[in-house]
Design a protein around this motif. Structure first.
Motif, PDB file in Angstrom:
ATOM      1  N   UNK A   1     -31.383 -10.548  -1.485  1.00  0.00           N
ATOM      2  CA  UNK A   1     -31.745 -11.663  -0.613  1.00  0.00           C
ATOM      3  C   UNK A   1     -33.048 -12.254  -1.129  1.00  0.00           C
ATOM      4  N   UNK A   2     -33.063 -13.548  -1.350  1.00  0.00           N
ATOM      5  CA  UNK A   2     -34.256 -14.193  -1.889  1.00  0.00           C
ATOM      6  C   UNK A   2     -35.435 -14.124  -0.936  1.00  0.00           C
ATOM      7  N   UNK A   3     -35.175 -13.771   0.324  1.00  0.00           N
ATOM      8  CA  UNK A   3     -36.262 -13.658   1.291  1.00  0.00           C
ATOM      9  C   UNK A   3     -37.014 -12.349   1.216  1.00  0.00           C
ATOM     10  N   UNK A   4     -36.553 -11.432   0.379  1.00  0.00           N
ATOM     11  CA  UNK A   4     -37.251 -10.156   0.222  1.00  0.00           C
ATOM     12  C   UNK A   4     -38.496 -10.357  -0.639  1.00  0.00           C
ATOM     13  N   UNK A   5     -39.649 -10.006  -0.099  1.00  0.00           N
ATOM     14  CA  UNK A   5     -40.877 -10.095  -0.866  1.00  0.00           C
ATOM     15  C   UNK A   5     -40.990  -8.956  -1.853  1.00  0.00           C
ATOM     16  N   UNK A   6     -41.610  -9.225  -2.982  1.00  0.00           N
ATOM     17  CA  UNK A   6     -41.792  -8.223  -4.017  1.00  0.00           C
ATOM     18  C   UNK A   6     -43.266  -8.013  -4.304  1.00  0.00           C
ATOM     19  N   UNK A   7     -43.606  -6.810  -4.732  1.00  0.00           N
ATOM     20  CA  UNK A   7     -44.966  -6.511  -5.148  1.00  0.00           C
ATOM     21  C   UNK A   7     -45.166  -7.019  -6.569  1.00  0.00           C
ATOM     22  N   UNK A   8     -46.377  -6.887  -7.084  1.00  0.00           N
ATOM     23  CA  UNK A   8     -46.646  -7.319  -8.463  1.00  0.00           C
ATOM     24  C   UNK A   8     -45.937  -6.445  -9.472  1.00  0.00           C
ATOM     25  N   UNK A   9     -45.413  -5.282  -9.010  1.00  0.00           N
ATOM     26  CA  UNK A   9     -44.651  -4.391  -9.903  1.00  0.00           C
ATOM     27  C   UNK A   9     -43.149  -4.619  -9.745  1.00  0.00           C
TER      28      UNK A   9
ATOM     29  N   UNK B   1     -39.668   1.151  -3.313  1.00  0.00           N
ATOM     30  CA  UNK B   1     -40.984   0.692  -2.841  1.00  0.00           C
ATOM     31  C   UNK B   1     -42.098   1.207  -3.740  1.00  0.00           C
ATOM     32  N   UNK B   2     -42.082   2.496  -4.039  1.00  0.00           N
ATOM     33  CA  UNK B   2     -43.210   3.099  -4.767  1.00  0.00           C
ATOM     34  C   UNK B   2     -42.994   3.153  -6.272  1.00  0.00           C
ATOM     35  N   UNK B   3     -41.799   2.775  -6.750  1.00  0.00           N
ATOM     36  CA  UNK B   3     -41.504   2.922  -8.169  1.00  0.00           C
ATOM     37  C   UNK B   3     -41.001   4.328  -8.445  1.00  0.00           C
TER      38      UNK B   3
ATOM     39  N   UNK C   1     -41.426  -4.069  -7.181  1.00  0.00           N
ATOM     40  CA  UNK C   1     -40.843  -3.209  -6.156  1.00  0.00           C
ATOM     41  C   UNK C   1     -40.813  -3.987  -4.841  1.00  0.00           C
ATOM     42  N   UNK C   2     -40.071  -3.471  -3.867  1.00  0.00           N
ATOM     43  CA  UNK C   2     -39.956  -4.166  -2.598  1.00  0.00           C
ATOM     44  C   UNK C   2     -41.277  -4.126  -1.834  1.00  0.00           C
TER      45      UNK C   2
END
Length: 477
Positions: free
Chosen positions: A412-420, A444-446, A422-423
């Motif tokens: 889903x394009x609405x899911x935000x991602x971290x700079x890595x 989440x944590x890699x 990950x969710x």
């Protein structure tokens, strides 16, 4: 007994003794677990070594905060049923963590005896022994919620985070459906970790317990392809994303073509399918009669080298750019690999792949040296001039770690991602940027340890429970 000039004032300083292992020449012939079960006497004797130090560093070093001194004391007293109850209170899979956690870097490394210069208590072996005894004696109670909540949760991914969350949510009375793209549940536990560390029956009995408790598994289903996130959100009151990270990092060296190397997970999955009872795939990578070089120094690399040995490789070399003391994998696994005939080339990095025609014939490597420590204390590596050497290789396995897949693009394009990539989740929690959607574990944590995935799955389940109860109270107001 004396050690370091000191006398032994108590029984807790008896010699550390890990579970006996099969002789290396026998264990390399099979993919069964290499450790032999302790007797009641030897298990209790090891548990009795706990000093009840009052400052449980072992518990603090455990991601699950297991009540280790309590179940060690109960085991030493012979009350294994109560020891199991205490162990199961904080962990949904003690028998799995007891087998595959890197205890030398966690609880056992923090043991007061270990820190004092004596050998630490073998906590992991006792944990696995307690849990196996519980299963053998029927003490593992089925999941029977006190009441049905009337709400449902979808869990995407049946690895350790997903299974842990399913256990806790079903216990609270939620209808739980687990979706997984593979044909068997268990994720990394089933298809990533070899049987000589974790036999598949151990994972399957956990899955069976969930099924018997009412958890539904929808397999061979790739969320984002076979079913959309919108469909999941419309079917269920909450969604937990716990699918892990499986996109392999690849070598970037001259001579590497698209088919010249094998990804570690592809290699391991092929063998694990055979261990699960599937017919061998003739097109799958196999090490029999080949010169194998595995690039990497983590636990996945150790799984690969030890698998290659069991498949009948002609030679197996692990190529790692740092030294033994700085490798990320378990020191225990390195020792097992060396006993089984694996050769390690420390402080060496791949420089190019050498080929004859279409086939790889060698890995050209270069010696590396550790630099002086930086202000952070970390030592970098630098190539040693004129130190090139070749390793014969007609099977090169890349075990360089994993990166997140295209989560937002697929789900889903609405899911935000971290700079890595990950969710992205709320600080201190598990809620994603989509309402009612949560995420936990490696997504989440890699790429991380199984025990952290279990912790995240359990904690995410608790947060989802609070979220759904709050929604119920709002609807009733």
């Amino acid at each position: 007994m004396q050690k370091g000039g000191r006398s032994n004032p108590g029984g807790f300083l008896i010699e550390q003794r890990r579970l006996d292992k099969q002789p290396a020449d026998l264990r390399v012939r099979a993919f069964t677990e290499i450790t032999l079960k302790p007797t009641a006497d030897s298990g209790a004797a090891q548990a009795s070594r706990c000093t009840d130090c009052g400052v449980p560093f072992c518990q603090n070093a455990c991601p699950l905060q297991n009540n280790i001194p309590d179940w060690l004391a109960l085991s030493a007293d012979g009350d294994l049923r109560e020891a199991w109850r205490v162990a199961a209170a904080t962990s949904t899979m003690p028998e799995i963590c007891g087998r595959i956690c890197p205890q030398d870097r966690l609880c056992e490394g923090a043991c007061t005896l270990q820190q004092s210069g004596w050998d630490g208590v073998t906590i992991g072996s006792v944990e696995a022994w307690i849990a196996d005894t519980a299963f053998d004696n029927g003490w593992v109670e089925p999941i029977r919620p006190l009441a049905e909540r009337g709400q449902s949760v979808a869990i995407v991914g049946s690895g350790p985070a997903g299974l842990a969350a399913a256990d806790r949510l079903r216990s609270e009375g939620y209808a739980v459906t687990v979706y997984d793209r593979h044909d068997r549940a268990g994720g990394l536990l089933t298809y990533g970790i070899p049987g000589f560390k974790l036999e598949k029956r151990i994972v399957q009995r956990r899955v069976d317990r969930l099924i018997e408790g009412g958890v539904q598994f929808v397999l061979n289903t790739n969320v984002g392809v076979d079913v959309t996130m919108d469909e999941l959100r419309s079917r269920h009151d909450a969604v937990l994303l716990a699918m892990g990270v499986y996109q392999a990092r690849t070598l970037s060296v001259p001579g590497r073509g698209a088919d010249d190397t094998v990804a570690a997970l592809d290699f391991l999955i092929a063998q694990n399918r055979v261990d699960c009872g599937d017919a061998a795939d003739a097109s799958a990578p196999h090490a029999a009669g080949r010169d194998v070089v595995v690039v990497g120094g983590g636990d996945t690399a150790m799984d690969c080298v030890r698998t290659a040995i069991r498949q009948g490789a002609n030679s197996v070399v692990c190529l790692y750019r740092r030294d033994r003391e700085n490798m990320p994998g378990s020191a225990r696994e390195v020792q097992n690999a060396e006993e089984e005939g694996v050769r390690f080339e420390w402080l060496a990095a791949p420089k190019a792949l050498m080929s004859k025609g279409e086939a790889v014939t060698a890995v050209r490597a270069q010696r590396m040296a550790l630099t002086e420590a930086s202000a952070s204390g970390r030592r970098d590596i630098a190539p040693v001039a004129g130190s090139d050497f070749d390793l014969p290789a007609d099977l090169v396995i890349e075990a360089l770690g994993f990166e997140p897949e295209a989560f937002a693009e697929q789900l889903d394009s609405g899911l935000g991602l971290s700079k890595w990539n990950t969710l992205q989740v709320a600080r201190g929690g598990f809620a994603t940027t989509l309402p009612g959607v949560f995420a936990a574990g490696d997504a989440v944590r890699g790429a991380s340890l199984v025990v952290w995935a279990v912790r995240d799955g359990q904690d995410a389940a608790a947060e989802i429970d609070r979220y759904l109860r709050a929604r119920t109270e709002e609807a009733a107001a």
